[in-house]
Design an enzyme around this catalytic site. Sequence first.
Site, short mmCIF file in Angstrom:
data_model
loop_
_atom_site.label_atom_id
_atom_site.label_comp_id
_atom_site.label_asym_id
_atom_site.label_seq_id
_atom_site.Cartn_x
_atom_site.Cartn_y
_atom_site.Cartn_z
CD GLN A 188 15.39 -0.62 0.79
OE1 GLN A 188 14.46 -1.39 0.99
NE2 GLN A 188 15.32 0.65 1.15
CG HIS B 60 14.16 -1.44 5.64
ND1 HIS B 60 13.25 -0.71 6.34
CD2 HIS B 60 14.33 -0.79 4.46
CE1 HIS B 60 12.89 0.34 5.64
NE2 HIS B 60 13.53 0.32 4.50
CD GLU C 243 10.12 -3.22 -1.05
OE1 GLU C 243 9.31 -2.61 -0.33
OE2 GLU C 243 11.13 -3.80 -0.60
CG HIS C 244 12.83 -0.37 -3.26
ND1 HIS C 244 12.82 -1.21 -2.16
CD2 HIS C 244 11.96 0.64 -2.98
CE1 HIS C 244 11.97 -0.74 -1.27
NE2 HIS C 244 11.43 0.36 -1.72
CG ASP D 61 12.25 4.15 1.42
OD1 ASP D 61 11.38 3.52 0.81
OD2 ASP D 61 13.22 3.61 1.98
CG HIS E 185 -28.39 -16.60 -17.10
ND1 HIS E 185 -28.53 -17.45 -16.04
CD2 HIS E 185 -27.39 -15.74 -16.78
CE1 HIS E 185 -27.63 -17.15 -15.12
NE2 HIS E 185 -26.93 -16.11 -15.55
#
Length: 432
Positions: free
Chosen positions: A255, A258, A322-323, A356, A415
Amino acid sequence: METIYNAELTDWNELAKRPTLDFSELELKVQEIISKVVKGGDKALIELTYKFDDVNLVSLKVSAQEFENAKLKVDEELKQAIHLAKKNIELFHEKQFLTESKVETAKGVTCWRKSLPIQNVGFYIPGGSAPLFSTLLMLGVPALIAGCKSITVCTPADKEGNIHPAILFAADLLGIKNIYKIGGAQAIAAMAFGTESIPKADKLFGPGNQYVTCAKQLLANKQVAIDMPAGPSELAVIADESCIPSYVAADLLSQAEHGTDSQVVLISNCKDVIQNVKKELDGQLNLLPRKQIAERALTNSKLILVQNLQQAIDFSNFYAPEHLIIAAENAEALAEQVLNAGSVFIGNFSCESAGDYASGTNHTLPTNGFAKAYSGVSVDSFVKKITFQNVSPSGLLSIGNAIEIMAQAEGLDAHKNAVTIRLKDILKKNGN
């Protein structure tokens, strides 16, 4: 990486902070790009692509010949890998499309909900040094299962004006033909507003750099819907003495490579694990072609020693990664306690890279703590759910009085009257 020993609960806010970007100056630049695209259309896109990417485009759209040429440039081994990934992603996502039943909420009152595809969707697929053809699979498969009518893809070209062949191969495999050689904020603006060549999308998907992210945020819910708030990639690993330190280090680096603003966190109840992972990181980092990127990401990252695995889970839920990898002896039991995470990987052999690429789950996930409220991309991301109701005369008799009372209590006489006028006709026809 910073090492924190026996962090107190009072430290958690500081430990959970992500690398932050100051969008104030960036927003002005991105807004200027958006305005140029709105005013200039295709001409502005070509000019901006030359200005920012030094690419002189002859045409925006990928031609049929370029698709054919791409097939020849992708080796058979990669083609087979992409086929396998597509199959697994399809298997997992096909099970998400459910038919809902009609419900009679009261005698003569029937309600139901129907999932209908978003007609026009746009994908941003990063190119450059890491062309994410896998993201095209992750977005394209559920969109096709949902039944989206039009799929537009923008992805930046190289200096020669070509799209990475693996991206075009994946697109061709999915039957997606509307691929445009545009990157950056200008691509987001083009899909949000539409140009002479590029169709307007109703919802945008996909990751990107800070310009792409900023453009999506500026246009979200004003001009176009977006998949989710997105930021730099992140990973948390919970590990005890049963973990394999070399695996953990490899996952953290997967990671970290990235981007320089990525963040990885190791949470362990064992000091030896932290020390052994740290040694592995030093060794493995030197072997990476993207070493400089990963090295800078590690400066945003942390090794955290906690008292026990329960505290590790509690901090992970607070951090909302995230992970999340759980490399611990009772990994499955610990996974049952996960409340906040984009995607969870259980056990020493469930590497984040599996999600992934080819396990079948989706890798487009919420970051920056948004996993507390957002889900990753699924078939549901590509549909909107419309509710229906069919109220018969007897049904209106059964609930009408309650509606009148509630409408009157809220001071909404029109209404109330919409019910009253009908009830009078029903009662008249019934002889009352």
